[in-house]
Structure formats: structure tokens, C-alpha cells
Scaffold this motif. Structure first.
Motif, PDB file in Angstrom:
ATOM      1  N   ILE A   1      50.199  30.437  40.694  1.00 25.78           N
ATOM      2  CA  ILE A   1      51.357  31.276  41.026  1.00 25.78           C
ATOM      3  C   ILE A   1      51.649  31.187  42.523  1.00 25.78           C
ATOM      4  CG2 ILE A   1      52.294  33.618  40.930  1.00 25.78           C
ATOM      5  CD1 ILE A   1      51.660  32.995  38.215  1.00 25.78           C
ATOM      6  N   VAL A   2      50.576  31.220  43.307  1.00 24.86           N
ATOM      7  CA  VAL A   2      50.741  31.143  44.758  1.00 24.86           C
ATOM      8  C   VAL A   2      51.465  29.856  45.124  1.00 24.86           C
ATOM      9  CG1 VAL A   2      49.539  30.963  46.962  1.00 24.86           C
ATOM     10  CG2 VAL A   2      48.719  32.550  45.226  1.00 24.86           C
ATOM     11  N   GLN A   3      51.057  28.758  44.492  1.00 20.02           N
ATOM     12  CA  GLN A   3      51.711  27.481  44.787  1.00 20.02           C
ATOM     13  C   GLN A   3      53.191  27.529  44.445  1.00 20.02           C
ATOM     14  OE1 GLN A   3      49.504  24.354  42.916  1.00 20.02           O
ATOM     15  NE2 GLN A   3      47.944  24.360  44.530  1.00 20.02           N
ATOM     16  N   GLU A   4      53.494  28.132  43.307  1.00 19.61           N
ATOM     17  CA  GLU A   4      54.895  28.240  42.890  1.00 19.61           C
ATOM     18  C   GLU A   4      55.696  29.027  43.924  1.00 19.61           C
ATOM     19  OE1 GLU A   4      55.350  29.834  38.958  1.00 19.61           O
ATOM     20  OE2 GLU A   4      57.534  29.977  39.164  1.00 19.61           O
ATOM     21  N   ILE A   5      55.131  30.151  44.334  1.00 18.23           N
ATOM     22  CA  ILE A   5      55.849  30.993  45.304  1.00 18.23           C
ATOM     23  C   ILE A   5      56.046  30.252  46.622  1.00 18.23           C
ATOM     24  CG2 ILE A   5      55.616  33.072  46.718  1.00 18.23           C
ATOM     25  CD1 ILE A   5      54.474  34.477  44.265  1.00 18.23           C
ATOM     26  N   PHE A   6      55.019  29.584  47.079  1.00 23.27           N
ATOM     27  CA  PHE A   6      55.147  28.875  48.358  1.00 23.27           C
ATOM     28  C   PHE A   6      56.133  27.716  48.275  1.00 23.27           C
ATOM     29  CE2 PHE A   6      52.220  30.233  51.794  1.00 23.27           C
ATOM     30  CZ  PHE A   6      51.802  31.408  51.205  1.00 23.27           C
TER      31      PHE A   6
ATOM     32  N   GLU B   1      51.603  38.543  53.452  1.00 25.51           N
ATOM     33  CA  GLU B   1      50.621  37.997  52.506  1.00 25.51           C
ATOM     34  C   GLU B   1      51.149  37.856  51.088  1.00 25.51           C
ATOM     35  OE1 GLU B   1      46.578  38.478  52.601  1.00 25.51           O
ATOM     36  OE2 GLU B   1      46.515  39.635  54.461  1.00 25.51           O
ATOM     37  N   PRO B   2      52.137  36.998  50.899  1.00 28.61           N
ATOM     38  CA  PRO B   2      52.672  36.829  49.547  1.00 28.61           C
ATOM     39  C   PRO B   2      51.647  36.250  48.567  1.00 28.61           C
ATOM     40  CG  PRO B   2      53.653  35.244  51.070  1.00 28.61           C
ATOM     41  CD  PRO B   2      52.867  36.194  51.896  1.00 28.61           C
ATOM     42  N   SER B   3      50.535  35.739  49.054  1.00 28.14           N
ATOM     43  CA  SER B   3      49.542  35.145  48.145  1.00 28.14           C
ATOM     44  C   SER B   3      48.529  36.182  47.671  1.00 28.14           C
ATOM     45  CB  SER B   3      48.809  34.019  48.853  1.00 28.14           C
ATOM     46  OG  SER B   3      47.928  34.552  49.831  1.00 28.14           O
ATOM     47  N   PHE B   4      48.602  37.380  48.224  1.00 29.93           N
ATOM     48  CA  PHE B   4      47.523  38.339  48.018  1.00 29.93           C
ATOM     49  C   PHE B   4      47.295  38.693  46.539  1.00 29.93           C
ATOM     50  CE2 PHE B   4      45.689  42.587  47.806  1.00 29.93           C
ATOM     51  CZ  PHE B   4      44.596  42.427  48.631  1.00 29.93           C
ATOM     52  N   GLY B   5      46.085  38.478  46.093  1.00 33.72           N
ATOM     53  CA  GLY B   5      45.694  38.895  44.749  1.00 33.72           C
ATOM     54  C   GLY B   5      46.287  38.073  43.619  1.00 33.72           C
ATOM     55  N   LEU B   6      46.863  36.910  43.923  1.00 33.52           N
ATOM     56  CA  LEU B   6      47.518  36.140  42.865  1.00 33.52           C
ATOM     57  C   LEU B   6      46.728  34.872  42.521  1.00 33.52           C
ATOM     58  CD1 LEU B   6      51.209  36.373  44.082  1.00 33.52           C
ATOM     59  CD2 LEU B   6      49.969  37.898  42.544  1.00 33.52           C
TER      60      LEU B   6
ATOM     61  N   LEU C   1      47.218  27.168  53.254  1.00 34.66           N
ATOM     62  CA  LEU C   1      48.542  27.254  52.652  1.00 34.66           C
ATOM     63  C   LEU C   1      49.614  27.462  53.699  1.00 34.66           C
ATOM     64  CD1 LEU C   1      48.181  29.619  49.602  1.00 34.66           C
ATOM     65  CD2 LEU C   1      49.323  27.412  49.639  1.00 34.66           C
ATOM     66  N   ALA C   2      49.354  28.426  54.577  1.00 30.62           N
ATOM     67  CA  ALA C   2      50.359  28.818  55.553  1.00 30.62           C
ATOM     68  C   ALA C   2      50.664  27.673  56.506  1.00 30.62           C
ATOM     69  CB  ALA C   2      49.877  30.048  56.318  1.00 30.62           C
ATOM     70  N   LEU C   3      49.623  26.968  56.950  1.00 34.05           N
ATOM     71  CA  LEU C   3      49.852  25.890  57.911  1.00 34.05           C
ATOM     72  C   LEU C   3      50.562  24.696  57.280  1.00 34.05           C
ATOM     73  CD1 LEU C   3      46.569  26.112  60.004  1.00 34.05           C
ATOM     74  CD2 LEU C   3      48.896  26.637  60.751  1.00 34.05           C
ATOM     75  N   ASP C   4      50.384  24.530  55.979  1.00 35.08           N
ATOM     76  CA  ASP C   4      51.127  23.484  55.274  1.00 35.08           C
ATOM     77  C   ASP C   4      52.622  23.761  55.281  1.00 35.08           C
ATOM     78  OD1 ASP C   4      49.099  21.887  54.678  1.00 35.08           O
ATOM     79  OD2 ASP C   4      48.875  22.501  52.572  1.00 35.08           O
TER      80      ASP C   4
ATOM     81  N   LEU D   1      55.837  44.449  35.325  1.00 34.96           N
ATOM     82  CA  LEU D   1      55.739  43.009  35.614  1.00 34.96           C
ATOM     83  C   LEU D   1      54.315  42.664  36.047  1.00 34.96           C
ATOM     84  CD1 LEU D   1      58.940  42.424  37.803  1.00 34.96           C
ATOM     85  CD2 LEU D   1      58.662  41.937  35.376  1.00 34.96           C
ATOM     86  N   SER D   2      53.974  41.380  35.929  1.00 34.26           N
ATOM     87  CA  SER D   2      52.677  40.937  36.434  1.00 34.26           C
ATOM     88  C   SER D   2      52.727  40.914  37.958  1.00 34.26           C
ATOM     89  CB  SER D   2      52.379  39.542  35.915  1.00 34.26           C
ATOM     90  OG  SER D   2      53.199  38.608  36.596  1.00 34.26           O
ATOM     91  N   GLY D   3      51.550  40.783  38.564  1.00 30.08           N
ATOM     92  CA  GLY D   3      51.486  40.785  40.021  1.00 30.08           C
ATOM     93  C   GLY D   3      52.345  39.696  40.636  1.00 30.08           C
ATOM     94  N   GLY D   4      52.292  38.494  40.064  1.00 30.26           N
ATOM     95  CA  GLY D   4      53.070  37.387  40.599  1.00 30.26           C
ATOM     96  C   GLY D   4      54.561  37.652  40.479  1.00 30.26           C
ATOM     97  N   GLU D   5      54.944  38.192  39.318  1.00 28.82           N
ATOM     98  CA  GLU D   5      56.373  38.498  39.116  1.00 28.82           C
ATOM     99  C   GLU D   5      56.842  39.586  40.081  1.00 28.82           C
ATOM    100  OE1 GLU D   5      56.302  37.404  34.345  1.00 28.82           O
ATOM    101  OE2 GLU D   5      55.966  39.444  35.031  1.00 28.82           O
TER     102      GLU D   5
END
Lengths: 238, 290, 320
Positions: free
Chosen positions: A172-177, A163-168, A200-203, A138-142
Motif C-alpha cells: 500500500i505504501v508503494q502505491e501511495i508513494f 508520515e503517509p506510510s505510517f502503519g501501512l 522511501l522518502a529519499l527515492d 475504511l482500511s488504514g490505507g484507504e
């Protein structure tokens, strides 16, 4: 609201190297608490300390009113703490579906597990498309989505996210958040979100703590933290 | 042609024994990244237990099952008591501990059961209908038993949650703990299963090789060769590798090097595979994105 | 240095104060010490876990036996040839072994050890090796005019060879080559980064280890005047590893403690049962790995440091 997780006077060390000292922290039930800090400040170590994983710990950790410090990692997980670890913890030789089955390993309610497959596939449709694919391909995001989905399969009461945003890529980060926000809204699932990306986190979060070289230096409502001038300068970049 | 067929089939039959041992070795290797050099001796010791039970009048298949239970318990015990304390020790220490176990079980067998060679019964009648010009009834029965064991083990790992958890624990212990799997228990279970599978190999081989403390050293070597040939990170490849080594050994013994040098075939297989295809014929080579 | 001189004086005096059979046993101790040292160079100093050194011991022993019986060579002249043969054999075996990390090397050398007796029995070379029977030959006597019986003479001869081998080995390990060998064990990537040709050094170390083991095999054959395939089983290889572990991994003097152990413990344990020595070996292997991974030498160092904490510092200062 009451605290689902309460940490008091926590020290943590790797062998002789002390990483955390006298950390006090609490997570409101049903909320998202962000833990912000620079690289090496001790964010990942704090998550590991909660799960008694790889670090030596002294202090008190209570989860839903019971002390969990000193328990084995697997028994802490069974109490209802889902940990999406640093590096994602993918079982790379197993299929996506098998990864999710492992997430539900401790559960005995077959019907509930079947429902939860449906639930996580609804959150992450991409995983449904790839359910027979070997997870290592899978890709990193997946893989990040898979890690979150695997933790969701445990039906945890508290989700720890490292750190779910790490390296993405940002999209993709927006989708995950967005999905994390939806899970929190729909299921009232409590979360502790570790992030370097403070904006991102504070939002997303309602509460936040700031950690510097192993000590908590600030804590409070997310809006207040993001309004603090020194935080804005050091972490938010404006 | 008939002689060739005979050698081929008989190679497959003994190959099943090697396959079982190769599978046991690979199971341990996947979970711990170590080679259990004592696996053969544990199987030999379990076979002595089976022999003792049969001598005491226990019906053959009851003795068979009891022995598997014993071998399972022994594997669990050794994993929890002897191996767990060194699980974070340097590589060398763990190799030495396995060698220590090899030596202990070899000498324990000699001590308790003497070094006298013993005959071991076969559960399959000498003149059974399934015997033929090509294979004796014991060889046919032995092939069937090992096949059943391999299929059961395969099904266990493929279709049960426990089997899945064992695979998960072997692959990623840290992530396994985070989903509530007790990795220590999975390791013990794996060692127990490997012990039981090895015991099947020992019991099936004993009527042909006769029972004595050094009975399994050759089989261990073939099992290692099979594991390396098939791919030490792939249990099913390793089992297939075991069968291939059995065939190769028999054909080479009959037509090339003679029976005297059969063990060297295993040595050569190991050296050649590691030189030219270290991951084995069926070794995994997946791309892991990070 | 003083300690070494005293030990040497003691070793020279030994055959004149103990009885004939004891002299033979101490001769074997010297022999095993060389073999254990050889195994330690590879496994302890270079970090290549090799379980098959018995094969090189066998090559050394057979070289001597064949040269003495077929070519009529004097015993002393066969030793350098055995050494050379084993060095080449070890180097060649080391070449493929290079590509084999950790478990694979242990596995391959283990396979070598298991297959050795069968290879030696091969009928194609039977006219040289004597097949299953092996080769029996005459015991060398002390040179004319030397007032020693043959046991005493053989002992002193072995002592002479042992001293040469240990001086050579210790110097090798202390020098540039030794630092490279150890660097490869501690951090192969860094060693390669410093310009050490790791493959060459690993093969060479394999060769050197085989050379030492082969010399030991040669001496062993001369002392017992007999070689046969079944003396060179897996268990011979394991006994060298036992010597390494008991004496102390990556120590020079540990070889003697290991050798004393390998020679004498079976003698006493044999009285309990034929199987007892090996049961004790196995139990001690595991016990040492738990409690004293640095072996007897590590234990002695610990004791010395307890009594005199300055000792290690002074010793290091003396080296400058």
C-alpha cells in the motif's frame, strides 16, 4: 527555482516544552522536499508549526513571499497549504464523498470542484468505489488515500504530508508513494514529506533535510544526503 | 379507544416540542461535548421577547421570525462571549457556567417581566377546519410548525456545504481547520441555531403551558430524556426520542402514574436508558479502524 | 489548629451577642455549611459532578418532619435516622450513577433535582408528607434548666452537630478512604490499577455526600419547623453548588464561606428585586469560574502565600 515556503529561525514549544530550535528550511517550488528524522525529533511539530496548530511558535515563516506565522490555522489553509496530518484527520462519521466535499469547502468554483472529484477519483480509484461508505470504516490505507485526496480537493499549492506510510503494509505504501510522485510530476505540486522511512522518502524527494532533537543538522539535494555515510548508517541501514 | 387515540396524538404533538429541545441539546453536545442546561431558559426568555413584540402590536408571524433572529443572535453572543473563554477549562467549570446562565436568564425574566403567569396567543384559530375530536387546532398547528422546523434543519445539515462544515467541525475540529473551516464560527452558528430551535419550542408551548419564568424547566427535562432515549450523539434519534417521550408521558399520565408524576417519567426514562442502553435507541455504534 | 479554636470560640459566643433573627440566620449558615461540605465531598473531592443534592436535603428534612409528627420522636433522635436514610438513598442512587461519566451524571442528577418537588407532592404518600401543604411542627425548646432561649439553643445544637460532621468529614478525607476518593477523581484508571475498587468508592462517596446533605436537611427542618415540596426545587441544589464554587472546590473550610454567602447575599440582594439574588448568584458563578476557580479559600491561600512565602512549607512540615 524559487522557494515556495521559507522558514527562518523557528522555535516551537508545547507549553513549556521546547521542541524545535532555530530551524531554517526552504522548499523549492514544484519539488518534493523530505524531512527525515527519528521518532520525537520534531518532524510533526514542524508541520504543525507551519499551520499554527497546537504549538507555540516564534520565528519567521513565509509562504509565497507573505508572512504566515501567527495567522489562524484555517486562514493558512485558505492560502493554499494542504496538510495531511498525523493520524489522517478522517471525519469518520461522514461518507468518503462528504470528506472530499469538506476538502473543497472554501472553494466557490462549482465546475472546478466537480472536475477535482474526477481528478482525485482517477488518482485513487478505490475511493470512487467506496464514495458512499462511512469513512471510519475504511482500511488504514484507504483512510490515508482519503486524507491525501481531501487535501488535493483544496487545490493547494503546497502539500504537507505527515508520515503517509505510517502503519501501512509495504504494498500500500508503494502505491501511495507512486501516486504522490505522479501528482508532483503531473501538477508540479510542491510537497513537504515527513518520513521515518528514509529509503522511501529519499527515492521520491529531490531535496531533503535531516532533523535531530529539534535542530536541522543537514540539508541538501536528496542524492547527496543519501550518499552521506553517516546518514546511510543511521537512517538507511546499510 | 377514542380516548386512547386522543392521548396518543396529543402525546405526539407535545413530543414535537420535546423533540425540538432535544435536537437543540444534541447539536450543542455534539460540537462541545457539554449539555447546555440553560437551553430551556434561553427558550423561555426568547418566548418573553415574542410576547413583548405581540403585545406591542407586531403581527404574530413577524414577531415569530424576529424572535428567532433574537434567539439566534443570543446563542451566538453567549457562545462567543461567555463560553469561548472556558472552552479549554475543566469539565466542571463549563457545567457551572451553564448553570450560571440558567440562573441568570431565569431571574432576568422574573426581574423584567415579573413572575405573574401570562397568557400567550396561538396563531391558529380556535375553530379551524383542521381541529378535530382528537387534537385542538393549536396542537395540529404546533405539530406542523415543529415538523417543518425539524425538516428544515435536517435539510440544512444534509444538503448544504455550511451544514456539512458544521458537522465536520463538531466531529473533528483539528482536521476542519486544516481544510479552512473556522471552527469558532461553526460553534457560534451551532449555538445560534440551537437557540432559534429552542425558541420555536418555547413559542409553541407557551399557549398551552402559559408564560412564566419556570415554564421550560419541565420541557428541558423531557428534552433531556428524549435526547438520552434517542441517543445523545444522533440528532435525528434524539428528535424521535423526544416524540417518544411525549407519547410515553401522555399515556403514562393518563393510564399509569397520573398527571401528578409525569416529570418522574422523564427521570425514570433517563435512568433506565443510561443503565441498560447508554448509547440510546438510535445511538451510533460504528467501528472505527485506526 | 489555633485558627480553628479561635473560630470555634467565636462561634460559641455569637448567639449571646447578636439579636434573635441574626441567631436564626447564623444557624442556617451552619446548616448550609454541612450541605455545601456534602456537595463538595462528591463534586470537589471525588469529581462526580452532581447537581441534585437538594433531593437528599429534602429526604433528610422530611424524615425529621414525619418522625416528629407521626412517631412523636424527639428532634435529636431523628437526625441519625435521617442520616442513615440519606446514606442508603445516596448509595442506591450512586449505584446506577456509577456507570455514568461526566455529562450523564450531571444530567441525571439535574433531572432528579427538577423532579423532586413533584415527587414530594405525590398524593399516594400525602398522608405522610402532607402533599402540597407540607408539614408544620413545633419548635423544640431548650431542655429544662438550661438558661437559653430556643433560638440560642437551636444555634448551639446545630453548632454541635456541625462540629461533629466536620470532624468526621475532615478525618475521612485525610485518611486512606479520602486518598482513594481523591485518587479516583485525579486518575480513575490509575486508581483502579492501584487496587482501589472505584465503583464501591464512588457509590460510597455518593452515600456519604447524601448523608451530609441529609443531616443538613434534618437540621434545616428542625430550625424552620416546616417542610414543603416547593422549598426543595432545583434552585436549592444549585445554591449548594454556588456554595461549593464560592467557598472553594475541594476545600473543607470553604464550606463556611460558601454558606455565609448563600445565606446573606440573598438577604441584601432581595432589597433590589426578588429576582436579584439569583441574578447575582449566576453572574458570580460565571465570574468565579473565569477569575477564581479555587474560590474564596483559594484566594485566601494566595494572599497568605504572598505575605509569607514560607507558610505553605511550614504547614506541610507540621503535618509530618
Amino acid at each position: 527555482m524559487s522557494a515556495i515556503l521559507a522558514i527562518a529561525k523557528l522555535d516551537a514549544a508545547y507549553g513549556e516544552t521546547k521542541v524545535l530550535s532555530q530551524v531554517d528550511l526552504s522548499i523549492e517550488e514544484g519539488g518534493i522536499t523530505a524531512l527525515l528524522g527519528a521518532n520525537g525529533a520534531g518532524k510533526t511539530t514542524l508541520l504543525r508549526a507551519i499551520c499554527n496548530m497546537m504549538v507555540k511558535v516564534r520565528g519567521e515563516i513565509s509562504f509565497m513571499g507573505t508572512r504566515i506565522d501567527g495567522r489562524a490555522t484555517e486562514s493558512i489553509a485558505r492560502l493554499g497549504i494542504g496538510h495531511v496530518p498525523d493520524g489522517r484527520g478522517t471525519f469518520s462519521h461522514l461518507s468518503v464523498e462528504e470528506n472530499l466535499r469538506l476538502g473543497a469547502y472554501t472553494r466557490r468554483d462549482r465546475k472546478g470542484v466537480a472536475d477535482d472529484f474526477e481528478r482525485v477519483y482517477t488518482y485513487f480509484p478505490r475511493l470512487r468505489e467506496r464514495h458512499l461508505q462511512q469513512a471510519g470504516t475504511l482500511s488504514g490505507g484507504e483512510q490515508q488515500m482519503l486524507a491525501i485526496a481531501r487535501a488535493l480537493m483544496m487545490r493547494p499549492k503546497l502539500l504537507l504530508l505527515d508520515e503517509p506510510s505510517f502503519g501501512l503494509a509495504p504494498v500500500i505504501v508503494q502505491e501511495i508513494f507512486r501516486i504522490l510522485g505522479a501528482i508532483n510530476r503531473d501538477e508540479k505540486m510542491s510537497m513537504l514529506l515527513v518520513e521515518q522511512n528514509a529509503n522511501l522518502a529519499l527515492d521520491l524527494a529531490d531535496h531533503a533535510y535531516l532533523i535531530e532533537t529539534g535542530e536541522i543538522v543537514m540539508g541538501g539535494e536528496a542524492a547527496v544526503i543519501s550518499g552521506n555515510p553517516s546518514v546511510r548508517r543511521a537512517y538507511l541501514g546499510y | 379507544m377514542q380516548a386512547f387515540l386522543h392521548q396518543l396524538l396529543s402525546g405526539i404533538a407535545t413530543g414535537g416540542i420535546y423533540a425540538s429541545l432535544a435536537l437543540a441539546l444534541v447539536m450543542i453536545h455534539q460540537a462541545t461535548h457539554h449539555i447546555n442546561f440553560a437551553q430551556g431558559e434561553l427558550a423561555m426568555f426568547a418566548t418573553y421577547i415574542a410576547w413583548t413584540l405581540v403585545q406591542a402590536g407586531v403581527p404574530y408571524w413577524a414577531a415569530f421570525v424576529l424572535t428567532l433572529v433574537f434567539a439566534f443572535a443570543l446563542g451566538v453572543f453567549l457562545q462567543n462571549v461567555v463560553l469561548r473563554p472556558v472552552q479549554n477549562a475543566p469539565f466542571f467549570s463549563v457545567v457551572i457556567v451553564f448553570i450560571g446562565l440558567l440562573v441568570i436568564f431565569n431571574s432576568l425574566a422574573g426581574w423584567i417581566f415579573t413572575y405573574t403567569v401570562k397568557t400567550f396567543p396561538s396563531p391558529f384559530p380556535i375553530r379551524a377546519w383542521y381541529g378535530s375530536n382528537y387534537l385542538s387546532p393549536h396542537e395540529v398547528g404546533m405539530t406542523a410548525v415543529t415538523l417543518v422546523v425539524l425538516v428544515l434543519v435536517f435539510a440544512f445539515f444534509r444538503f448544504t456545504n455550511l451544514g456539512l462544515a458544521m458537522r465536520g467541525a463538531a466531529q473533528n475540529p483539528a482536521a476542519s481547520r486544516l481544510v479552512g473551516i473556522s471552527v469558532g464560527r461553526m460553534l457560534a452558528l451551532g449555538a445560534g441555531l440551537a437557540g432559534a430551535i429552542g425558541a420555536v419550542a418555547g413559542i409553541m408551548a407557551a399557549p398551552i403551558l402559559y408564560l412564566e419564568p419556570n415554564m421550560m424547566s419541565g420541557i428541558l427535562l423531557y428534552g433531556l430524556a428524549g435526547a438520552v432515549l434517542g441517543g445523545i450523539d444522533n440528532p435525528w434519534g434524539a428528535a424521535l426520542g423526544g416524540v417518544m417521550v411525549g407519547v410515553l408521558e401522555n399515556l403514562a399520565g393518563a393510564y399509569v402514574v397520573g398527571t401528578e408524576l409525569k416529570l418522574s417519567v422523564a427521570l425514570l426514562v433517563i435512568i433506565f436508558v443510561l443503565l441498560f442502553k447508554p448509547s440510546g435507541l438510535f445511538g451510533r455504534s460504528i467501528v472505527v479502524r485506526v | 489548629m489555633l485558627g480553628i479554636m479561635a473560630a470555634l470560640a467565636l462561634a460559641v459566643a455569637l448567639p449571646f451577642v447578636v439579636s434573635g433573627y441574626r441567631v436564626f440566620q447564623f444557624t442556617m449558615v451552619l446548616d448550609y455549611a454541612i450541605a455545601v461540605f456534602g456537595a463538595n465531598i462528591l463534586t470537589g473531592y471525588n469529581g462526580q459532578i452532581a447537581l441534585g443534592n437538594g433531593a437528599f436535603y429534602a429526604i433528610g428534612a422530611y424524615t425529621v418532619a414525619i418522625l416528629m409528627t407521626h412517631a412523636g420522636m424527639p428532634y435529636w433522635a431523628t437526625i441519625p435516622i435521617a442520616a442513615g436514610t440519606c446514606f442508603v438513598a445516596g448509595f442506591l442512587f450512586g449505584l446506577p450513577a456509577l456507570r455514568l461519566e461526566g455529562p450523564y451524571l450531571a444530567l441525571t442528577t439535574f433531572a432528579l433535582a427538577v423532579a423532586t418537588p413533584q415527587l414530594l407532592k405525590y398524593h399516594g404518600i400525602e398522608s405522610w408528607t402532607g402533599g402540597v401543604q407540607g408539614i408544620l411542627f413545633d419548635k423544640p425548646d431548650a431542655p429544662a434548666g438550661v438558661p437559653l432561649n430556643s433560638d440560642q439553643f437551636l444555634y448551639l445544637f446545630c453548632l454541635f452537630v456541625t462540629v461533629i460532621m466536620f470532624v468526621l468529614g475532615a478525618n475521612l478525607l485525610r485518611g486512606r478512604t479520602g486518598r482513594a476518593i481523591i485518587a479516583i477523581r485525579d486518575n480513575p484508571t490509575a486508581a483502579a490499577g492501584m487496587g482501589i475498587d472505584t465503583s464501591l468508592y464512588k457509590s460510597l462517596t455518593f452515600g456519604v455526600s447524601a448523608l451530609f446533605t441529609g443531616v443538613a436537611g434534618a437540621l434545616g427542618a428542625i430550625v424552620t419547623q416546616f417542610v414543603s415540596p416547593d422549598s426543595f426545587t432545583l434552585f436549592l441544589s444549585i445554591s449548594f453548588i454556588v456554595g461549593v464554587v464560592i467557598g472553594g472546590v475541594a476545600t473543607v473550610s470553604g464550606a463556611f464561606f460558601g454558606a455565609l454567602f448563600v445565606e446573606f447575599v440573598p438577604n441584601y440582594a432581595d432589597q433590589i428585586s426578588k429576582a436579584a439574588p439569583w441574578a447575582i448568584y449566576g453572574a458570580l458563578l460565571i465570574a468565579f469560574m473565569y477569575a477564581m476557580p479555587t474560590g474564596v479559600v483559594g484566594l485566601l491561600r494566595l494572599i497568605v502565600r504572598r505575605i509569607d512565602p514560607q507558610w505553605a512549607i511550614r504547614k506541610d512540615a507540621g503535618k509530618q
